[in-house]
Design an enzyme around this catalytic site. Structure first.
Site, short mmCIF file in Angstrom:
data_model
loop_
_atom_site.label_atom_id
_atom_site.label_comp_id
_atom_site.label_asym_id
_atom_site.label_seq_id
_atom_site.Cartn_x
_atom_site.Cartn_y
_atom_site.Cartn_z
N LYS A 183 15.87 17.29 -25.39
CA LYS A 183 14.76 17.72 -24.52
C LYS A 183 13.41 17.25 -25.03
O LYS A 183 12.38 17.56 -24.43
CB LYS A 183 14.74 19.26 -24.44
CG LYS A 183 15.90 19.83 -23.66
CD LYS A 183 15.72 21.34 -23.52
CE LYS A 183 16.88 21.98 -22.79
NZ LYS A 183 17.06 23.39 -23.18
N LYS A 216 36.51 25.19 -22.09
CA LYS A 216 36.81 26.40 -22.86
C LYS A 216 36.16 27.60 -22.17
O LYS A 216 35.00 27.52 -21.76
CB LYS A 216 36.23 26.23 -24.28
CG LYS A 216 36.26 27.51 -25.10
CD LYS A 216 35.46 27.35 -26.39
CE LYS A 216 35.41 28.63 -27.17
NZ LYS A 216 34.21 29.42 -27.14
N LYS A 267 31.29 32.75 -22.53
CA LYS A 267 30.14 33.39 -21.87
C LYS A 267 29.05 32.37 -21.59
O LYS A 267 28.42 32.40 -20.57
CB LYS A 267 29.54 34.46 -22.79
CG LYS A 267 30.34 35.73 -22.85
CD LYS A 267 29.67 36.72 -23.77
CE LYS A 267 29.70 36.30 -25.21
NZ LYS A 267 30.64 36.98 -26.07
P1 ADP Z 1 32.01 33.31 -26.29
O1 ADP Z 1 32.37 31.85 -26.55
O2 ADP Z 1 32.38 33.73 -24.92
O3 ADP Z 1 30.58 33.62 -26.66
P2 ADP Z 1 32.62 34.63 -28.76
O4 ADP Z 1 32.00 33.50 -29.49
O5 ADP Z 1 31.91 35.94 -28.73
O6 ADP Z 1 32.94 34.16 -27.27
O7 ADP Z 1 34.09 34.83 -29.33
C1 ADP Z 1 34.67 35.98 -29.92
C2 ADP Z 1 36.06 35.64 -30.43
O8 ADP Z 1 36.90 35.20 -29.35
C3 ADP Z 1 36.09 34.49 -31.47
O9 ADP Z 1 37.11 34.72 -32.41
C4 ADP Z 1 36.42 33.28 -30.64
O10 ADP Z 1 37.01 32.25 -31.39
C5 ADP Z 1 37.39 33.87 -29.61
N1 ADP Z 1 37.29 33.11 -28.35
C6 ADP Z 1 36.24 33.05 -27.51
N2 ADP Z 1 36.48 32.25 -26.44
C7 ADP Z 1 37.74 31.78 -26.62
C8 ADP Z 1 38.59 30.91 -25.87
N3 ADP Z 1 38.20 30.38 -24.71
N4 ADP Z 1 39.82 30.63 -26.36
C9 ADP Z 1 40.25 31.17 -27.54
N5 ADP Z 1 39.50 32.01 -28.29
C10 ADP Z 1 38.26 32.31 -27.86
#
Ligand code: ADP
Ligand code: TRP
Length: 332
Positions: free
Chosen positions: A119, A200, A203
């Site tokens: 950016k 993937k 959020k």
């Molecule tokens: P987000 O990516 O939605 O912000 P977080 O980073 O809060 O999710 O993830 C919390 C836990 O869930 C971590 O251990 C992360 O590796 C697991 N996790 C999040 N999204 C996935 C996914 N799509 N597949 C497998 N594990 C995931």
């Protein structure tokens, strides 16, 4: 002595099925044979969440989510990171053993720098020290409780490798095993749960299926999953369809093979494939959803469980910190 399994989830939003399969379910399975210590990483959430009311709400929701998914507080030490002050004491000590260059290489920080450079912004615009030192706080969470395995999704493995590196630096310095060396436990089958758009589920991509979506919303979301333009009669490849990848996670004996066969034979349209997915998702999530609602209607119960967990966790945390302080010459 039994081995220790530990993991945490940041309360930065509503739980989704990526969290459920990538972290919560594997952790609950490990809790059957390991000493389990699971927590809500609320200080980690503070880096991005500055709305207090919202943060309080998500802390309770993530806690209710764990409990609804089956965490038994009599068997798992379940607590909030913020209730264990030794975490922050250990984090400060670990800072002295963490090369700045290691933090420069952390994926989350690198991604922020790269976005800034694309950016045309200053490299560190919007980066607070909480984000930069995130892996040190996470190392403290892990090392404080003598963790052997850390069940997480694939995106978190770098953080656990960093925790192991930092612990090795401490042990090497004092020529003694002050900190136990952890390793990530990533279940290959669920390492990356795909989202509605095939990327993937996360959020940050807005492509999630929330774990506790009401039935109507759940169906609507599933009907929105992206598909290609193949017609009903065309044979379909289950391996490249995120509808099937999601189905597989919820399927029980024989269901996966049976549906894969129908994909390959042709004669099944995407609408029907989505209906089949909705049926298995709803079958698994309906009871969890009910449990979740019941828990949230009695938040004082959740708070009590977390406070009891913190009480059990603190003596373990204190022992680690005193071991370190003695070795470092701070206590004598
Ligand atoms: P987000 O990516 O939605 O912000 P977080 O980073 O809060 O999710 O993830 C919390 C836990 O869930 C971590 O251990 C992360 O590796 C697991 N996790 C999040 N999204 C996935 C996914 N799509 N597949 C497998 N594990 C995931
Ligand atoms: N960083 C993890 C995530 O974003 C959350 C977390 C904080 C964690 N401390 C931890 C996970 C310790 C495992 C162990 O999902």
């Amino acid at each position: 002595m039994k081995k220790v399994s530990l993991t945490g989830i940041k309360p930065t939003g509503i739980l989704h099925i990526g969290n459920y399969f990538g972290a919560i379910k594997p952790a609950l399975n490990l809790a059957r044979e390991y000493d389990a210590r699971y927590f809500i990483a609320d200080y980690h959430a503070l880096n991005t969440m500055k709305n207090g009311a919202e943060l309080s709400k998500t802390i309770r929701e993530v806690a209710a989510g764990w409990l609804a998914a089956g965490l038994d507080p009599d068997r798992v030490i379940f607590y909030r990171q913020s209730a264990i002050p030794e975490t922050f004491e250990l984090a400060t000590m670990l800072m002295a053993f963490t090369p700045k260059g290691l933090m420069n290489r952390a994926h989350a920080y690198k991604a922020a720098v790269q976005e800034n450079s694309e950016k045309g912004n200053d490299a560190d615009a919007g980066v607070n020290m909480g984000l930069f030192t995130y892996p040190v706080l996470m190392a403290a969470d892990i090392l404080l409780f003598d963790s052997d395995v850390v069940p997480v999704g694939k995106d978190q493995t770098q953080h656990i490798e960093m925790a192991a590196d930092i612990a090795e630096a401490v042990n090497f310095t004092y020529k003694s095993e002050i900190l136990r060396i952890p390793r990530a436990a990533v279940e290959e089958r669920v390492a990356v749960v795909p989202g509605l758009d095939g990327r993937k589920m996360s959020k940050s991509y807005g492509n999630v299926i929330p774990l506790f979506a009401p039935e109507k919303e759940l169906r609507k979301l599933i009907m929105r999953i992206d598909t290609n333009s193949q017609g009903i009669d065309e044979p379909k490849d289950p391996e490249t369809s995120q509808i099937f990848q999601l189905y597989r996670l919820f399927a029980r004996d024989g269901e996966e093979t049976a549906l894969a066969k129908r994909y390959r034979e042709g004669g099944m349209g995407w609408g029907e494939a989505k209906e089949a997915l909705f049926a298995v998702v709803n079958r698994e999530l309906a009871p969890i959803r009910e449990q979740f609602a019941a828990l949230l209607s009695a938040p004082e119960k959740i708070d009590r469980i977390l406070a009891d967990g913190a009480e059990k966790a603190r003596p373990i945390a204190r022992a680690t910190v005193s071991r370190f302080r003695r070795a470092a010459g701070i206590d004598f």
